[in-house]
Design a protein around this motif. Structure first.
Motif, PDB file in Angstrom:
ATOM      1  N   ASP A 420       0.736  -1.595  -0.152  1.00 27.84           N
ATOM      2  CA  ASP A 420      -0.141   0.536   0.173  1.00 27.84           C
ATOM      3  C   ASP A 420       0.841   0.954  -0.280  1.00 27.84           C
ATOM      4  O   ASP A 420       0.495   2.818  -0.436  1.00 27.84           O
ATOM      5  N   LYS A 421       2.366   1.074   1.012  1.00 24.03           N
ATOM      6  CA  LYS A 421       2.703   2.107   0.670  1.00 24.03           C
ATOM      7  C   LYS A 421       3.644   2.260  -0.408  1.00 24.03           C
ATOM      8  O   LYS A 421       3.992   4.039  -1.167  1.00 24.03           O
ATOM      9  N   VAL A 422       3.655   1.544  -1.413  1.00 20.64           N
ATOM     10  CA  VAL A 422       4.698   1.567  -2.758  1.00 20.64           C
ATOM     11  C   VAL A 422       3.522   2.138  -3.337  1.00 20.64           C
ATOM     12  O   VAL A 422       3.827   2.598  -4.525  1.00 20.64           O
ATOM     13  N   ALA A 423       2.204   1.599  -3.218  1.00 19.26           N
ATOM     14  CA  ALA A 423       1.006   2.426  -4.076  1.00 19.26           C
ATOM     15  C   ALA A 423       1.051   3.921  -3.947  1.00 19.26           C
ATOM     16  O   ALA A 423       0.832   4.595  -4.961  1.00 19.26           O
ATOM     17  N   GLN A 424       1.334   4.865  -3.087  1.00 17.18           N
ATOM     18  CA  GLN A 424       0.907   5.987  -2.505  1.00 17.18           C
ATOM     19  C   GLN A 424       2.243   6.623  -3.077  1.00 17.18           C
ATOM     20  O   GLN A 424       2.089   7.476  -4.387  1.00 17.18           O
ATOM     21  N   ILE A 425       3.751   5.645  -3.572  1.00 20.05           N
ATOM     22  CA  ILE A 425       4.692   6.471  -3.933  1.00 20.05           C
ATOM     23  C   ILE A 425       4.127   6.410  -5.281  1.00 20.05           C
ATOM     24  O   ILE A 425       4.329   7.237  -6.447  1.00 20.05           O
ATOM     25  N   THR A 426       4.146   5.060  -6.043  1.00 27.06           N
ATOM     26  CA  THR A 426       3.875   5.074  -7.889  1.00 27.06           C
ATOM     27  C   THR A 426       2.461   6.515  -7.995  1.00 27.06           C
ATOM     28  O   THR A 426       2.949   7.169  -9.210  1.00 27.06           O
ATOM     29  N   ALA A 427       2.173   6.294  -7.185  1.00 24.11           N
ATOM     30  CA  ALA A 427      -0.123   7.716  -7.529  1.00 24.11           C
ATOM     31  C   ALA A 427       0.569   8.916  -7.195  1.00 24.11           C
ATOM     32  O   ALA A 427       0.772  10.186  -8.575  1.00 24.11           O
ATOM     33  N   ALA A 428       1.908   9.322  -5.970  1.00 23.45           N
ATOM     34  CA  ALA A 428       2.251  10.545  -6.417  1.00 23.45           C
ATOM     35  C   ALA A 428       3.267  10.996  -7.015  1.00 23.45           C
ATOM     36  O   ALA A 428       3.381  12.144  -7.625  1.00 23.45           O
ATOM     37  N   ALA A 429       4.170  10.063  -7.845  1.00 21.75           N
ATOM     38  CA  ALA A 429       5.131   9.814  -8.983  1.00 21.75           C
ATOM     39  C   ALA A 429       4.349  10.380 -10.640  1.00 21.75           C
ATOM     40  O   ALA A 429       4.409  11.764 -10.859  1.00 21.75           O
ATOM     41  N   LEU A 430       3.495   9.699 -10.704  1.00 18.98           N
ATOM     42  CA  LEU A 430       2.258   9.962 -11.425  1.00 18.98           C
ATOM     43  C   LEU A 430       1.397  11.132 -11.609  1.00 18.98           C
ATOM     44  O   LEU A 430       1.401  11.791 -12.303  1.00 18.98           O
ATOM     45  N   GLU A 431       0.905  12.054 -10.280  1.00 19.81           N
ATOM     46  CA  GLU A 431       0.519  12.915 -10.053  1.00 19.81           C
ATOM     47  C   GLU A 431       0.953  13.401 -10.769  1.00 19.81           C
ATOM     48  O   GLU A 431       0.584  14.842 -10.852  1.00 19.81           O
ATOM     49  N   GLN A 432       2.377  13.660 -10.107  1.00 14.87           N
ATOM     50  CA  GLN A 432       3.816  15.218  -9.472  1.00 14.87           C
ATOM     51  C   GLN A 432       4.230  15.373 -10.385  1.00 14.87           C
ATOM     52  O   GLN A 432       4.576  16.133 -11.098  1.00 14.87           O
ATOM     53  N   GLY A 433       4.699  14.159 -11.724  1.00 14.69           N
ATOM     54  CA  GLY A 433       5.137  13.862 -12.861  1.00 14.69           C
ATOM     55  C   GLY A 433       6.321  13.851 -12.865  1.00 14.69           C
ATOM     56  O   GLY A 433       7.812  15.012 -12.957  1.00 14.69           O
ATOM     57  N   VAL A 434       6.728  13.082 -11.512  1.00 13.75           N
ATOM     58  CA  VAL A 434       8.417  13.312 -11.426  1.00 13.75           C
ATOM     59  C   VAL A 434       8.704  11.962 -10.709  1.00 13.75           C
ATOM     60  O   VAL A 434       8.206  10.871 -11.335  1.00 13.75           O
ATOM     61  N   THR A 435      10.233  11.778 -10.794  1.00 15.10           N
ATOM     62  CA  THR A 435      11.222  10.276 -10.758  1.00 15.10           C
ATOM     63  C   THR A 435      10.505   9.559  -9.455  1.00 15.10           C
ATOM     64  O   THR A 435       9.966  10.242  -8.489  1.00 15.10           O
ATOM     65  N   PRO A 436      10.215   8.375  -9.610  1.00 14.57           N
ATOM     66  CA  PRO A 436       9.578   7.562  -8.230  1.00 14.57           C
ATOM     67  C   PRO A 436      10.685   8.017  -7.223  1.00 14.57           C
ATOM     68  O   PRO A 436       9.749   7.771  -5.926  1.00 14.57           O
ATOM     69  N   ARG A 437      11.521   8.138  -7.160  1.00 12.10           N
ATOM     70  CA  ARG A 437      12.355   8.173  -6.197  1.00 12.10           C
ATOM     71  C   ARG A 437      12.589   9.745  -5.792  1.00 12.10           C
ATOM     72  O   ARG A 437      12.211  10.525  -4.311  1.00 12.10           O
ATOM     73  N   ALA A 438      12.119  10.743  -6.738  1.00 11.32           N
ATOM     74  CA  ALA A 438      11.473  12.006  -6.049  1.00 11.32           C
ATOM     75  C   ALA A 438      10.037  11.520  -4.827  1.00 11.32           C
ATOM     76  O   ALA A 438      10.179  12.177  -3.840  1.00 11.32           O
TER      77      ALA A 438
END
Length: 475
Positions: A420-438
């Protein structure tokens, strides 16, 4: 003035034939009866008939069924047929009697006429060599044609298809090694997945070709079993004892292939399961090659608005309207050739199902389609290897950008953070247009050092160039 035609007689009376043609009355009659289509047997089948008639004459000589004075010119004429001298003297299409009788008789007549010519007799004399009594001695179309079907299939697989597949496999393996350290993002369901290497993708292609070899080889024991000696229905009527054994010994000497008598001539004449089995192997190879062709087309799409991960070699061709446009023509032609093989397999399947009691009666269409499948697979594989695979290159810059921005790299964090927390990362990266690391760092879920240690694309891709255990290193 020399006449432009001659007359030959058969059981039904005289037949007028062009004076310079080596075929005889039965072939000429068939030309008038079977006025259908333009599809003719490839020359390789005609040459295989030369082999079959050579071996039959020698076997008859050993059995005492053919006088040496006649056997010698029959073998010599059949040898010329094998070598391609009389290709132009086989005018019939494949649309003929389901046993292939007319093409068998065409071979008998050409050989008899040529043998008599060698003995100083005119074409059409049928003396001293008779097409039925001597060239066709101890044989029937019902066992000779399927024997030729097996002969030509083995020779075409070994001498035409396999060398092309060897070239393709070696080309794919060389590219797999060249791209062993080139990272890319895998795609499942056409969507971004986890990291892999381009070498692993090409290694997969090479392995598919290796399995294709194995499938072809698995058919050989049945292909090498010949029904010659069964004559009309499988009983061997009018064939002397030992003829089938002697025939196979002569064929082995002529071809270097380990042919042997089919212990059930009935099976070898009534059904052609072995040839459907071969076609099935070719069908699998065709689907493998379509997959490769399409993968390379997609990976090379662009150059600016597609995936653009591969650089497809320029073939010198372009669009009729768009100047300078380059298309993956070699991949497209391979796919089309393979589509033909898939269609041929359906025809071959139905043809084999058309056996009635002791005889399959769709032999000509079956073997014509099988030989076309072998031929187009061989030629298209060779062109694909030489004109595309050997010179394909990677677009390193595009691949690097894709790897850097790939969302699913963070799948490696599942054991640490949970799904679930990893899903938060991918969702945030996609929404913000940034790398998953960021995105991961901005969410405060872990520190830089941990992220970089766990989410390393090269480690996630596995050992570069790794071949799974059991990979076939066939040459």
């Amino acid at each position: 003035m020399r006449s432009s035609t001659r007359f030959e007689r058969d059981a039904f009376g005289p037949v007028e034939i062009a004076a310079d043609r080596y075929w005889g009355a039965q072939t000429q009659r068939a030309l008038g009866v079977f006025d259908i289509g333009e599809e003719r047997f490839p020359s390789c089948l005609i040459h295989a008939f030369g082999l079959q008639k050579m071996a039959a004459a020698r076997a008859n000589l050993r059995c005492g069924a053919l006088d040496p004075v006649l056997a010698e010119p029959v073998v010599a004429a059949a040898s010329e047929l094998r070598d391609g001298r009389f290709d132009a003297h086989f005018p019939l299409t494949i649309w003929q009697t389901g046993s292939g009788t007319q093409t068998n008789m065409n071979a008998n007549e050409v050989i008899a006429n040529r043998a008599n010519e060698m003995l100083g007799q005119p074409l059409g004399s049928k003396f001293p060599v008779h097409p039925n009594d001597h060239v066709n001695a101890s044989q029937s179309s019902n066992d000779s044609f399927p024997t030729v079907m097996h002969l030509v299939t083995v020779l075409e697989l070994e001498e035409r298809l396999k060398p092309s597949l060897v070239l393709l496999q070696e080309s794919l393996r060389e590219r797999a090694n060249a791209f062993a350290n080139v990272l890319k993002i895998a795609r499942t369901h056409l969507m971004d997945a986890v990291p892999m290497t381009m070498g692993q993708a090409f290694d997969t292609f090479a392995r598919q070709v290796a399995h294709g070899f194995d499938r072809i080889d698995a058919t050989m024991p049945r292909l090498l079993s010949l029904p010659q000696g069964g004559t009309a229905a499988g009983t061997g009527l009018n064939a002397p004892p030992g003829f089938d054994v002697f025939f196979c010994e002569e064929i082995r000497a002529l071809t270097g292939r380990n042919f042997s008598p089919n212990p059930s001539k009935f099976e070898g004449m009534a059904a052609h399961d072995a040839l459907v089995e071969v076609s099935g192997a070719l069908n699998v190879i065709a689907t493998s090659l379509i997959k490769m062709a399409n993968d390379l087309r997609w990976l090379g799409s662009g150059p600016r608005c597609g995936l653009g991960e591969l650089k497809i070699p320029d073939d010198g061709l372009t669009s009729s309207i768009m100047p300078g446009k380059r298309n993956p023509t070699i991949a497209e032609v391979l796919a089309q050739a393979c589509m033909q093989v898939v269609g041929n397999h359906a025809t071959i399947t139905m043809a084999n199902a058309s056996g009635n009691f002791e005889l399959n009666v769709a032999k000509p269409v079956l073997i014509a389609n099988l030989l076309q499948s072998i031929r187009v697979l061989a030629d298209a594989s060779r062109v694909f290897a030489q004109r595309l695979v050997q010179d394909v290159e990677v677009n390193g810059a595009q691949l690097a950008r894709n790897v850097e921005n790939a969302l699913l790299l963070v799948t490696a964090l599942n054991p640490i953070l949970g799904y679930d927390k990893v899903a938060q990362i991918t969702a945030a990266a996609l929404e913000q247009g940034v790398t998953p690391r960021a995105a991961a760092l901005s969410l405060g879920l872990l520190d830089e050092a941990t992220y970089d240690r766990v989410v390393d694309a090269r480690t996630l891709a596995g050992r570069p160039g790794h071949r799974p255990e059991g990979f076939s290193e066939r040459s």
